[in-house]
Design a protein around this motif. Structure first.
Motif, PDB file in Angstrom:
ATOM      1  N   ASN A 174       2.518   0.686   7.120  1.00  0.00           N
ATOM      2  CA  ASN A 174       3.020   1.753   6.248  1.00  0.00           C
ATOM      3  C   ASN A 174       4.501   1.593   5.958  1.00  0.00           C
ATOM      4  O   ASN A 174       4.958   1.849   4.834  1.00  0.00           O
ATOM      5  N   HIS A 175       5.256   1.175   6.957  1.00  0.00           N
ATOM      6  CA  HIS A 175       6.690   0.993   6.815  1.00  0.00           C
ATOM      7  C   HIS A 175       6.992  -0.119   5.805  1.00  0.00           C
ATOM      8  O   HIS A 175       7.873   0.022   4.938  1.00  0.00           O
ATOM      9  N   SER A 179       1.470   2.458  11.521  1.00  0.00           N
ATOM     10  CA  SER A 179       2.574   3.284  11.050  1.00  0.00           C
ATOM     11  C   SER A 179       3.889   2.522  10.926  1.00  0.00           C
ATOM     12  O   SER A 179       4.543   2.556   9.881  1.00  0.00           O
ATOM     13  N   LEU A 180       4.274   1.846  11.999  1.00  0.00           N
ATOM     14  CA  LEU A 180       5.599   1.226  12.050  1.00  0.00           C
ATOM     15  C   LEU A 180       5.660  -0.139  11.370  1.00  0.00           C
ATOM     16  O   LEU A 180       6.742  -0.620  11.059  1.00  0.00           O
ATOM     17  N   HIS A 221       6.160   1.079   2.270  1.00  0.00           N
ATOM     18  CA  HIS A 221       7.197   2.034   1.841  1.00  0.00           C
ATOM     19  C   HIS A 221       8.423   1.291   1.292  1.00  0.00           C
ATOM     20  O   HIS A 221       8.895   1.576   0.188  1.00  0.00           O
ATOM     21  N   HIS A 222       8.939   0.339   2.063  1.00  0.00           N
ATOM     22  CA  HIS A 222      10.143  -0.363   1.620  1.00  0.00           C
ATOM     23  C   HIS A 222       9.852  -1.315   0.458  1.00  0.00           C
ATOM     24  O   HIS A 222      10.717  -1.523  -0.399  1.00  0.00           O
TER      25      HIS A 222
END
Length: 164
Positions: free
Chosen positions: A133-134, A129-130, A137-138
Motif C-alpha cells: 500500500n505504501h 500495509s507498509l 501511495h507514493h
C-alpha cells in the motif's frame, strides 16, 4: 495454497507498474515539488526505489529500528542508478517472498524509532500495509508530479488518459 502464491503475482504487477512510473520521471527536475509540504521529486523517487529493500527487511528480520539502522539516505543521481537500485531490490525481495513460509508471515514484526513504536503486528500485515500500500501511495504521488508537469502518466491498472 501458500500465502506467497497469492502475493507473488501482486508483487510482480506492482513492481512492473512502479518501474513504469520511475522510468518516466524527469530527474532534471529533482527539486520539483507541487506544494511546500511535498517531498522533492528526487527524494520521493529515491524513497520509492528503495521500497523493495524495505520489503526484504520485513520478510527477513523481526524488526526495524530507525534509530539503529545503517541504511543512510539515498538519492539516485541518474535514472540508471535509480532503476538499478529498484530492480536489484525487487529481485532480492521477490526471491525472499518466494521462500517465506506462511508461519513466518503470521509472526510479529515491529517498526520503531528507539522507544517510539510505529508498527507492531503480523509480518503479513506489514507486507500489505507498509510495503504494498505504501509503494502504491507514493507511486500515485509521482504520477501527480508527472501530470502537473504535462508529462505522460503511464497506466497501471489499464490505460491512462495519455495512452488512449
Amino acid at each position: 495454497m501458500p500465502l506467497y502464491d497469492l502475493l507473488l503475482p501482486e508483487f510482480d504487477d506492482e513492481i512492473r507498474n512502479t518501474r513504469k512510473v520511475l522510468e518516466r520521471l524527469p530527474l532534471e527536475m529533482a527539486d520539483y515539488k507541487p506544494h511546500e509540504k511535498s517531498m522533492p521529486l528526487a527524494k520521493l523517487a529515491a524513497h520509492v526505489a528503495r521500497m523493495p529493500q524495505f520489503f526484504s527487511l520485513i520478510l527477513t528480520t523481526p524488526e526495524m529500528d530507525f534509530s539503529k539502522t545503517s541504511m543512510g539516505p539515498y538519492l539516485g543521481t541518474t535514472r540508471e542508478e535509480l532503476l538499478d537500485t529498484f530492480d536489484v531490490g525487487a529481485a532480492t525481495a521477490r526471491a525472499e517472498l518466494a521462500e517465506t513460509a506462511d508461519r513466518a508471515m503470521h509472526e510479529n514484526w515491529k517498526l520503531c524509532s528507539g522507544t517510539h513504536n510505529l508498527y507492531t503486528g503480523s509480518r503479513y500485515h506489514a507486507a500489505r500495509s507498509l510495503f504494498f500500500n505504501h509503494m502504491v501511495h507514493h507511486r500515485a504521488q509521482l504520477g501527480v508530479y508527472l501530470r502537473l508537469n504535462n508529462l505522460p502518466v503511464p497506466g497501471c491498472y489499464g490505460l491512462s488518459a495519455d495512452e488512449k
